[in-house]
Design a protein around this motif. Structure first.
Motif, short mmCIF file in Angstrom:
data_model
loop_
_atom_site.label_atom_id
_atom_site.label_comp_id
_atom_site.label_asym_id
_atom_site.label_seq_id
_atom_site.Cartn_x
_atom_site.Cartn_y
_atom_site.Cartn_z
N ASP A 58 0.78 -1.28 0.07
CA ASP A 58 -0.17 -0.05 -0.18
C ASP A 58 0.77 1.27 0.08
N PRO A 59 0.62 2.11 -1.18
CA PRO A 59 1.71 3.28 -1.33
C PRO A 59 1.26 4.46 0.13
N ARG A 60 0.15 4.13 0.66
CA ARG A 60 -0.06 5.18 1.81
C ARG A 60 0.85 4.69 3.10
N PHE A 61 1.76 3.94 3.02
CA PHE A 61 2.59 3.44 4.04
C PHE A 61 4.02 4.07 3.83
N SER A 62 4.37 4.80 4.73
CA SER A 62 5.82 5.36 4.36
C SER A 62 6.94 4.56 5.03
N ASN A 63 8.22 4.31 4.54
CA ASN A 63 9.29 3.70 5.02
C ASN A 63 10.47 4.60 5.38
N ARG A 64 9.97 5.88 5.74
CA ARG A 64 11.07 6.81 5.92
C ARG A 64 11.32 6.91 7.34
N PRO A 65 12.56 6.79 7.81
CA PRO A 65 12.91 6.56 9.14
C PRO A 65 12.11 7.71 10.26
#
Ligand code: HEM
Length: 402
Positions: A58-65
């Motif tokens: 899902d693109p609405r989840f971020s992986n940015r720290p």
């Protein structure tokens, strides 16, 4: 969903090859649970296969720290501490980026992970494996399979891929060990990262002057990336490709040696190896304390509302044993169709090096078992120290004899 909030991510395993019983119990109750994070954040724990896949896709989840809360104290929390001390993640460390930044790097890197380059690496992987076995045999039993086999193979393969000279590899092994250890404090991590980067800048300079048929030279030739980006990308590959494959090799061998019936399957039929490797990946799921994602807007997953700003920890070992997807998944069965497991993640961040890792395992396990037909543990299985404390699961040491 369970009624109670899980007070903390369970990390203690009752049996070395199974996820913590508490996590399995949670999965039996449902795929998603409220969980308190190490910093007090009220987030989520995902234990079900379909929910884990849905989050990862899902693109609405971020992986940015900077969006992420740590599920457990220690190394996973260090990202925040590093930033508080003024450390900026290197620009090419694209695992922790979102689109469109991620898309740009991923495209450039996919262009370098070509079938041709993987094919070229195959005979090198065979040679590297054979020399590790030569050295082990020459030194005679017993041996520590981690130091003598599992670590040197991926370490040398990643050096081959990047074009890192053999004589420089020891420092990467040491520094990457420091970086994946949950106990590593921010200071020590910053020092290790600093050493690796100083070396990589020097290597990139040398590659600009003397290009070769390797990934760094290929990226330089593409002309898109600046030196700091090249260093960041190379750093990511070193960290991501080294301890992961090493732990699969060592833990996979431990698993086979303690499951004689499955060992016989692996030994018996060369045609069985490809699927056997997939099943070992699924059953062992060495990325065992994450990944973590954070919702950038309200998202409904499996009937649960994840609110913007909430972090979600995907428990991949639990998801990969979900009986809805892998019936009888708590049993290791090298003949089961294991494709579709989440051990390499899923979605846009799905492991870039998965084909390389597969080739390494498909070559290394059978070569080891062929060369040393009498291979066995040199200590009782319960004396093998497990890496419960590390972000990548495995064994610290694997004493073997033959
Ligand atoms: C058995 C060995 C390996 C396992 C189990 C593994 C597992 C994973 C997982 C679970 C992810 C996704 C993380 C996330 O979604 O947050 C990932 C990403 C990644 N892996 Fe692997 N990996 C392995 C080997 C390798 C190798 C050999 C390389 C490189 C040579 C590599 C390079 C990467 C990179 C660059 C990413 C980030 C991809 C992106 O963000 O687009 N991995 N890996």
């Amino acid at each position: 969903m369970s009624d109670l909030t899980v007070p903390a991510l369970p990390t203690v395993r009752e049996r070395p090859l199974d996820p913590p019983d508490e996590v399995t119990r949670l999965r039996q109750q449902g795929g998603m649970h409220r969980m308190t994070y190490a910093d007090g954040h009220a987030g989520w724990l995902v234990t079900g296969y379909s929910a884990a896949r849905a989050v990862l896709a899902d693109p609405r989840f971020s992986n940015r720290p900077e969006n992420m809360h740590p599920p457990i104290p220690g190394r996973l929390a260090a990202g925040k501490e590093l930033r508080e001390r003024g450390f900026q993640p290197p620009p090419g460390f694209f695992l922790r980026t979102d689109p469109p930044e991620h898309t740009r790097y991923r495209k450039l890197l996919t262009g370098q992970f070509t079938v041709r380059r993987m094919k070229l690496l195959e005979p090198r992987i065979e040679e590297i494996t054979a020399s590790a076995l030569d050295a082990m045999e020459a030194a005679g039993p017993p041996a520590d399979l981690v130091q003598d086999f599992a670590l040197p193979i991926p370490s040398l393969v990643i050096c081959e891929l990047l074009g890192v000279p053999y004589e420089d590899r020891a420092r990467f092994q040491d520094d990457s060990k420091i970086l994946v250890n949950l106990e590593t404090g921010a200071e020590e991590a910053i020092a290790a990262i600093g050493r690796v980067f100083a070396y990589l800048y020097d290597l990139i300079k040398r590659k600009r002057e003397h290009p070769a048929d390797d990934l760094i030279s290929g990226l330089i030739e593409g002309g898109e990336l600046k030196d700091d980006e090249l260093a960041g990308v190379s750093f990511l590959l070193l960290v991501a490709g080294h301890e992961t494959t090493a732990n699969m090799l060592a833990l996979g061998t431990y698993t086979l040696l303690t499951n004689p019936g499955q060992l016989a399957v692996m030994r018996g039929d060369p045609g069985a190896v490809e699927n056997a490797v997939e099943e070992l990946l699924r059953y062992l799921t060495i990325v065992h304390l994450g990944p973590i994602r954070t919702a950038t807007e309200d998202v409904e997953i499996d009937g649960h509302l994840v609110r913007a700003g909430e972090s979600v920890t995907l428990h991949l070992p639990a998801a990969n044993r979900d009986p809805d997807r892998f019936p009888g998944g708590d049993t290791l069965d090298l003949t089961r169709p294991a494709g579709g497991h989440l051990s390499f993640g899923h979605g846009i961040h799905q492991c870039l090096g998965q084909q390389l890792a597969r080739v390494e395992m498909r070559i290394a396990y059978p070569a080891l078992l062929r060369r040393l037909p009498g291979l066995r543990l040199a200590v009782p299985p319960e004396e093998v120290p497990m890496r419960s404390d590390m972000s990548i699961y495995g064994v610290h040491r694997l004493p073997v004899t033959w």
